[in-house]
Design a protein around this motif. Structure first.
Motif, PDB file in Angstrom:
ATOM      1  N   HIS A  16       0.855  -1.184   0.000  1.00  0.00           N
ATOM      2  CA  HIS A  16       0.000   0.000   0.000  1.00  0.00           C
ATOM      3  C   HIS A  16       0.896   1.241   0.000  1.00  0.00           C
ATOM      4  O   HIS A  16       2.117   1.122   0.153  1.00  0.00           O
ATOM      5  CB  HIS A  16      -0.988   0.002   1.160  1.00  0.00           C
ATOM      6  N   GLY A  17       0.271   2.401  -0.158  1.00  0.00           N
ATOM      7  CA  GLY A  17       1.013   3.617  -0.445  1.00  0.00           C
ATOM      8  C   GLY A  17       2.135   3.931   0.528  1.00  0.00           C
ATOM      9  O   GLY A  17       3.275   4.151   0.122  1.00  0.00           O
ATOM     10  N   TYR A  18       1.833   3.886   1.776  1.00  0.00           N
ATOM     11  CA  TYR A  18       2.825   4.308   2.753  1.00  0.00           C
ATOM     12  C   TYR A  18       3.990   3.336   2.786  1.00  0.00           C
ATOM     13  O   TYR A  18       5.158   3.735   2.816  1.00  0.00           O
ATOM     14  CB  TYR A  18       2.184   4.423   4.126  1.00  0.00           C
ATOM     15  N   LEU A  31       2.066   7.352  -8.745  1.00  0.00           N
ATOM     16  CA  LEU A  31       1.140   6.219  -8.801  1.00  0.00           C
ATOM     17  C   LEU A  31       0.039   6.467  -9.836  1.00  0.00           C
ATOM     18  O   LEU A  31      -0.331   5.591 -10.602  1.00  0.00           O
ATOM     19  CB  LEU A  31       0.508   5.995  -7.424  1.00  0.00           C
ATOM     20  N   ALA A  49       7.771  12.205  -0.684  1.00  0.00           N
ATOM     21  CA  ALA A  49       6.683  12.737   0.123  1.00  0.00           C
ATOM     22  C   ALA A  49       5.378  12.138  -0.412  1.00  0.00           C
ATOM     23  O   ALA A  49       5.324  11.600  -1.518  1.00  0.00           O
ATOM     24  CB  ALA A  49       6.646  14.244   0.030  1.00  0.00           C
ATOM     25  N   THR A  50       4.350  12.227   0.404  1.00  0.00           N
ATOM     26  CA  THR A  50       3.074  11.602   0.038  1.00  0.00           C
ATOM     27  C   THR A  50       2.560  12.115  -1.304  1.00  0.00           C
ATOM     28  O   THR A  50       2.108  11.338  -2.146  1.00  0.00           O
ATOM     29  CB  THR A  50       2.036  11.890   1.126  1.00  0.00           C
ATOM     30  N   GLY A  51       2.658  13.422  -1.492  1.00  0.00           N
ATOM     31  CA  GLY A  51       2.118  14.001  -2.710  1.00  0.00           C
ATOM     32  C   GLY A  51       2.768  13.449  -3.969  1.00  0.00           C
ATOM     33  O   GLY A  51       2.095  12.879  -4.833  1.00  0.00           O
ATOM     34  N   PRO A  52       4.095  13.578  -4.100  1.00  0.00           N
ATOM     35  CA  PRO A  52       4.762  13.055  -5.291  1.00  0.00           C
ATOM     36  C   PRO A  52       4.507  11.558  -5.482  1.00  0.00           C
ATOM     37  O   PRO A  52       4.323  11.094  -6.602  1.00  0.00           O
ATOM     38  CB  PRO A  52       6.240  13.310  -5.004  1.00  0.00           C
ATOM     39  N   TYR A  89       1.916   9.814  -4.817  1.00  0.00           N
ATOM     40  CA  TYR A  89       0.616   9.543  -5.449  1.00  0.00           C
ATOM     41  C   TYR A  89       0.546  10.099  -6.857  1.00  0.00           C
ATOM     42  O   TYR A  89      -0.202   9.588  -7.686  1.00  0.00           O
ATOM     43  CB  TYR A  89      -0.521  10.049  -4.556  1.00  0.00           C
ATOM     44  N   ARG A  90       1.327  11.144  -7.109  1.00  0.00           N
ATOM     45  CA  ARG A  90       1.343  11.622  -8.492  1.00  0.00           C
ATOM     46  C   ARG A  90       1.965  10.559  -9.405  1.00  0.00           C
ATOM     47  O   ARG A  90       1.468  10.283 -10.480  1.00  0.00           O
ATOM     48  CB  ARG A  90       2.105  12.930  -8.598  1.00  0.00           C
TER      49      ARG A  90
END
Lengths: 124, 934
Positions: A32-34, A59, A51-54, A56-57
């Motif tokens: 999963h993402g984290y 992904l 970082a979380t933002g990049p 998910y970008r």
């Protein structure tokens, strides 16, 4: 539908280093993402902290390009958290990461033949 | 099912941080948000949890990374939107001329701005040291200015917290100046009747009462007020009612209004407080009780200039009660009023002048004072509250403005230095078609961005600065309690940052862009049109900063030196290990014998506390004037007007407890009581004054001119002590035993001792709190109705007398250090620029065999010419201005050579470091690169 062009692994190369690491991490196991962010950090020897933002970008991009898909795997019921989704490589994704690895291996080979690798750190 | 105990740490922080994150995520494209939704927050939350586990630094780093990512997304999105706008154009490639087809002008401007900002950030990233230095200089300037602005705003600009407060005036008796002070009741009544320009004149006075709280008695400030006092301030009770006219009659006045804080403290905010009784245990004209009829609004505070700020209870003041009702010289009323509509203070002042003339004529005796008369003064309440702090604060504000200007000049210098290094890049852009306007805009965007970053850091400085300012100011500095960095101050800082960005950015932008005009690319190198004269100007500016910094440093150095000496002054007694406990007996002890008996018992109890070595008392020692200065008549002398000397009424073992030196004779003991023969101890200098060389012990004196006054026998001579502010020389004075002269109903008990591990001795290590418990217990045993007002160490008391010295020292030091940092920045910028200019020359030198250390020496030597000139000018300036500090320093000459030398050395060293960095850079010039560049 994906066009024939984007189903060719080579058309995705070269990969951005971060994307390559994300794919490598997913090649290891579904995540999963984290957990993905942590794996990327470990794979890069702590050098790349997404970082979380990049994350998910990247992904989003990989999902759109069909390199990654959502997994139907779920954690054990007592740890389940509906917000959490797992991701895995698609067939194409696996091909792309392999193609990139081959490309890099070739580059390494070239570098070696130019005797660059032995001279690391003295380049300037 | 049992619920898990919540972890306070994570359950606290997470929801809020996730909320903030959610807000930040708005910057992301909507597809990402809808696609991943809550998952993103979850992942962020996980990272946050991990970071939290590792420590604050990791949390800060996570936020920083997140914020910079969001900023990047915002910047990149703008250009995406723009390009997608273009792509969506109706018919393929844009026509050559199409007035409607190009994107709207506004979008284009915004797009350009975003591009400029992106470009600037990229540029700053490549020059982190430059960026950090420039930001720090701006931040110091903005921080200092915002700090002082906050204080100016809070103290000077903000209106007093009363309705239409600009109409409020303070009216009162004046003593030879135009400053209103307290007034008598008959005067107040007359003035109220006669004045037409001032309406709703109200008066108040002040008392303390003692209330039995939960166990311990508490002292409470009570203000008896006249009928119009509260309405003149424009305030009415928030709960209950105001006083009604009948309640101002003697006998009807057993009602009270209480403050919001008092209500919360004693009644926990219970609305049933109305009608409850307030029963004082002690106090002037202690009644059976007051009935509470109302609660004042939260935040209401009576004017501090009237000394009423701490009042918590208001009661009606009958005008016809007691001796005060008829005496025109018993002045204890604080009078406020409201200007009639359309009347200015000056207009009212004219009427007051006429009133003064009339009153002097009618009551010449009551208005006589020394060789002249007292007057009547009127002043705006605000002006009077602010007092002398007004001009002082404006001066400080102006000085900070100057600092900010210097900071601007420095950053301009740095930007110029950078422009010389960048002129090839600028020329390249010009060659590729950027117009001069475009380049100027880009450069200005850079400086604005720099200024805003500095502004944000400066705002953080301001928060710290305001706290420090408040902490270091004297307690009696007006209105400090409410000073804070508020939205106004932050807006000020923001506007100021933008403005400074333009100020320091303008010249470099214009000069820098000029490089684009002459084709630098072709002609090579570093000829960005800055002439010899501008180089001289820059050097002079740097030298002037050094000079200014030196003047300020000398001033600060002298003040620090002087403050250290003040702290080190030997007061003539042993302040270490000495505690003070104030005791106010008040009404219940009307007779001297009662008071003497009370203190004898109290001292007995205190001396039995383990760790207490001795205990004594003195009515009040550490102030600049004496409470009592009797005429001293020597036996055998027959003087018409016997001289008067300050006298102190002290307890047994006074000399021992104070740790004074006894030169001859003996200390007071418990034997020197009511029935025993009266005795006196004289100070060394009094002994010298009265008896010159002969032995004073055994001599006799009277301290009253009345025929039946007793003769006092001198039993001892004590070495002089410095009391009051230690800057004053010791005075001739005398001491008499309280048990024989129980004149005062309030006094300070002195306690010397060592409790536990240095609980008293050395106030730095031990705390007086260790003794507070036993002392309050001792007081309780002797009289359970007296409140315990706490203890303070003698060291603290002495230090509090030095507050204003401490404040000015702190302020001077802050300014000096700031200006030194700025001057160092100035030298750095100037040398950086010079090195940039001389890259080619240095390259040639190196090519011809100059070693890197000789290049360093070359650059440092050039900078030391500037620094040396600055230091010399500064030293001369400091010497010329030294006279200003004559009265401000203690124990040190304002031309103390050591201070001057030390300060010059420190400044020179700092400047040397600042010059060394560019010099080192110069020494690394690669001759090939330097020459090839041209």
């Amino acid at each position: 539908m994906q066009s024939s062009e984007t189903t060719q692994p080579d058309s995705h190369l070269p990969l951005k280093p971060a994307v390559f690491l994300v794919l490598l991490a997913l090649a290891e196991e579904e995540q999963h993402g984290y957990a993905l962010a942590s794996s990327v950090r470990d794979l890069s020897g702590g050098k790349l902290k997404l970082a979380t933002g990049p994350l998910y970008r990247h992904l989003q991009r990989l999902l759109d390009d069909g390199l990654v898909e959502e997994s139907d795997r779920r954690p054990a019921a007592d740890q389940d958290d509906r917000r959490r989704r797992y991701y895995r490589l698609t067939e194409l994704g696996r091909d792309v990461v392999a193609a990139e690895a081959v490309r890099m291996a070739d580059l390494v080979e070239v570098s070696r033949s130019l005797e660059l690798l032995g001279a690391q750190g003295k380049t300037r | 099912m049992r619920t898990e105990p919540a972890e306070p740490d994570s359950s606290f922080r997470r929801p809020r941080s996730v909320r903030i994150y959610r807000l930040l995520l708005r910057a992301y494209p909507v597809e990402i948000r809808t696609r991943f939704g809550l998952e993103i927050y979850e992942a962020f939350d996980d990272s946050l949890e991990e970071a939290t586990g590792k420590g604050r630094l990791d949390v800060a780093r996570l936020w920083l990374v997140t914020l910079s990512d969001v900023a990047q997304v915002i910047l990149s999105r703008r250009s995406t939107i723009h390009s997608s706008l273009g792509a969506r154009g109706p018919q393929g490639p844009p026509p050559i001329f199409d007035p409607h087809g190009s994107p709207p002008r506004k979008t284009k401007m915004l797009d350009t701005l975003m591009q400029d900002i992106r470009f600037s950030i990229r540029g700053f990233r490549h020059a982190p040291a430059f960026m950090a230095l420039a930001v720090m200089i701006v931040a110091l300037g903005i921080g200092a200015t915002t700090t002082v602005f906050s204080v100016v705003q809070g103290v000077l600009l903000r209106p007093l917290p009363y309705a239409d407060s600009s109409d409020l005036v303070y009216l009162g008796t004046s003593w030879g100046d135009a400053v209103p002070t307290y007034t008598s009741r008959p005067d107040f009544i007359d003035w109220k009747e006669r004045l037409t320009t001032v309406e709703s004149l109200g008066a108040a006075t002040l008392q303390t009462i003692v209330l039995a709280g939960d166990g311990d008695p508490q002292r409470v400030m009570v203000s008896p007020v006249s009928r119009d006092f509260l309405s003149a301030l424009g305030v009415a009770p928030a709960l209950g009612r105001a006083f009604v006219p009948g309640e101002f009659e003697t006998g009807q006045n057993d009602v009270a209004l209480v403050s919001h804080g008092f209500w919360m403290r004693y009644w926990g905010g219970d609305p049933d407080v109305l009608g409850q009784a307030l029963r004082p245990e002690a106090g002037p004209d202690a009644r059976e009780s007051y009935r509470i009829v109302g609660v004042m609004p939260a935040g209401f505070q009576a004017p501090e200039v009237l000394g009423l700020a701490e009042t918590e209870v208001w009661v009606p003041l009958p005008m016809d009660e007691g001796a005060y009702a008829t005496s025109r010289t018993s002045r204890n009323l604080r009078v406020v009023g409201r200007l009639a509509s359309g009347i200015t203070v000056d207009a009212a002042r004219q009427e007051v002048a006429a009133l003064q003339a009339a009153m002097i004529e009618e009551y010449p005796d009551s208005y006589a004072w020394r060789d002249s008369t007292v007057g009547i003064a009127i002043a705006s309440l605000h002006e009077q509250t602010v007092g002398e702090s007004g001009p002082a604060l404006w001066t400080v504000f102006a000085a900070t403005g100057l600092l900010l200007l210097i900071a601007c000049a420095n950053v301009a210098n740095l930007l110029l230095a950078r422009a010389t290094q960048r002129n090839r890049e600028i020329a390249l852009r010009a060659a590729l078609g950027a117009g001069r306007g475009r380049i100027v805009t880009q450069l200005l965007t850079e400086s604005a961005l720099l200024a805003l970053t500095g502004g944000v850091v400066g705002m953080l400085f301001a928060f710290v600065g305001v706290r420090a300012f408040v902490a270091f100011s004297p307690v009696d500095f007006p209105r400090l309690a409410t000073v804070q960095v508020d939205v106004g101050a932050l807006s000020f800082a923001f506007a100021l940052s933008l403005l400074t960005g333009l100020v320091f950015g303008y010249a470099p932008a214009m000069l820098g862009s000029r490089g684009a005009l002459i084709s630098t690319l072709k002609e090579g190198g570093n000829q960005v049109g800055f002439g010899r004269s501008s180089a001289f100007f820059r050097s002079s500016l740097a030298a002037a900063q050094i000079a200014l910094a030196l003047v300020l440093l000398v001033g600060a150095g002298l003040l620090v030196n002087s403050y250290a000496r003040l702290l080190a002054v030997d007061p003539g007694f042993e302040a270490d290990g000495l505690l003070l406990m104030e005791v106010d007996l008040g009404d219940p002890y009307p007779e001297g014998e009662q008071r003497a008996a009370f203190f004898a018992a109290l001292l007995g109890h205190i001396e039995s506390i383990p760790g207490v070595e001795s205990a004594s008392m003195v009515e009040y020692l550490l102030q600049d004037f004496a409470m009592w200065a009797p005429n001293v008549i020597l036996e055998g002398a027959d003087e018409e007007t016997p001289p008067s000397f300050p006298a102190h009424v002290v307890g047994p073992a006074f000399i021992e407890t104070m740790g004074m030196r006894l030169l001859r004779g003996r200390d007071f003991s418990t034997q020197d009581a009511g029935g025993a023969p009266p005795v006196v101890i004289v100070s060394e200098s009094l002994a010298r004054t009265l008896w010159s060389e002969s032995d004073p012990v055994g001599q006799r004196m009277r301290i009253s001119q009345s025929a039946d006054a007793p003769w006092l026998t001198v039993v001892g001579v004590a070495a002089d002590i410095r009391r009051g502010r230690v800057v004053y020389d010791p005075q001739p004075e005398l001491f008499v035993p309280y048990m024989q002269f129980p004149y005062f109903d309030w006094t300070q008990v002195l306690i010397r001792g060592e409790v536990g591990a240095g609980a008293i001795r050395g106030s730095a290590g031990g705390s007086p709190a260790a003794l507070a418990g036993p002392l309050s217990q001792a007081l309780l045993e002797v009289d359970p109705k007296l409140p315990f007002d706490g203890v303070i160490t003698m060291k603290e008391r002495i230090a509090s007398g030095l507050e204003s010295s401490r404040a000015s020292t702190f302020l001077a030091l802050s300014f000096a250090v700031l200006s030194m940092v700025l001057a160092a920045g100035g030298i750095y910028g100037t040398m950086m620029y010079a090195v940039g200019q001389r890259t080619r020359e240095i390259g040639i030198r190196v090519a011809l065999g100059a070693t890197s250390s000789s290049v360093v020496r070359l650059v440092v030597r050039q900078s030391m010419v500037i620094v040396g000139a600055g230091i010399i000018v500064g030293l001369v300036g400091a010497l010329l201005l030294a006279g200003l500090l004559e009265t401000a320093v203690f124990g040190i000459s304002p031309t103390d050579p050591l201070t001057y030398l030390a300060v010059a050395a420190i400044l020179g060293l700092v400047a040397l470091v600042a010059a060394y960095l560019p010099a080192r850079r110069a020494s690394r010039v690669d001759p090939l690169t330097a020459l090839r560049a041209d």
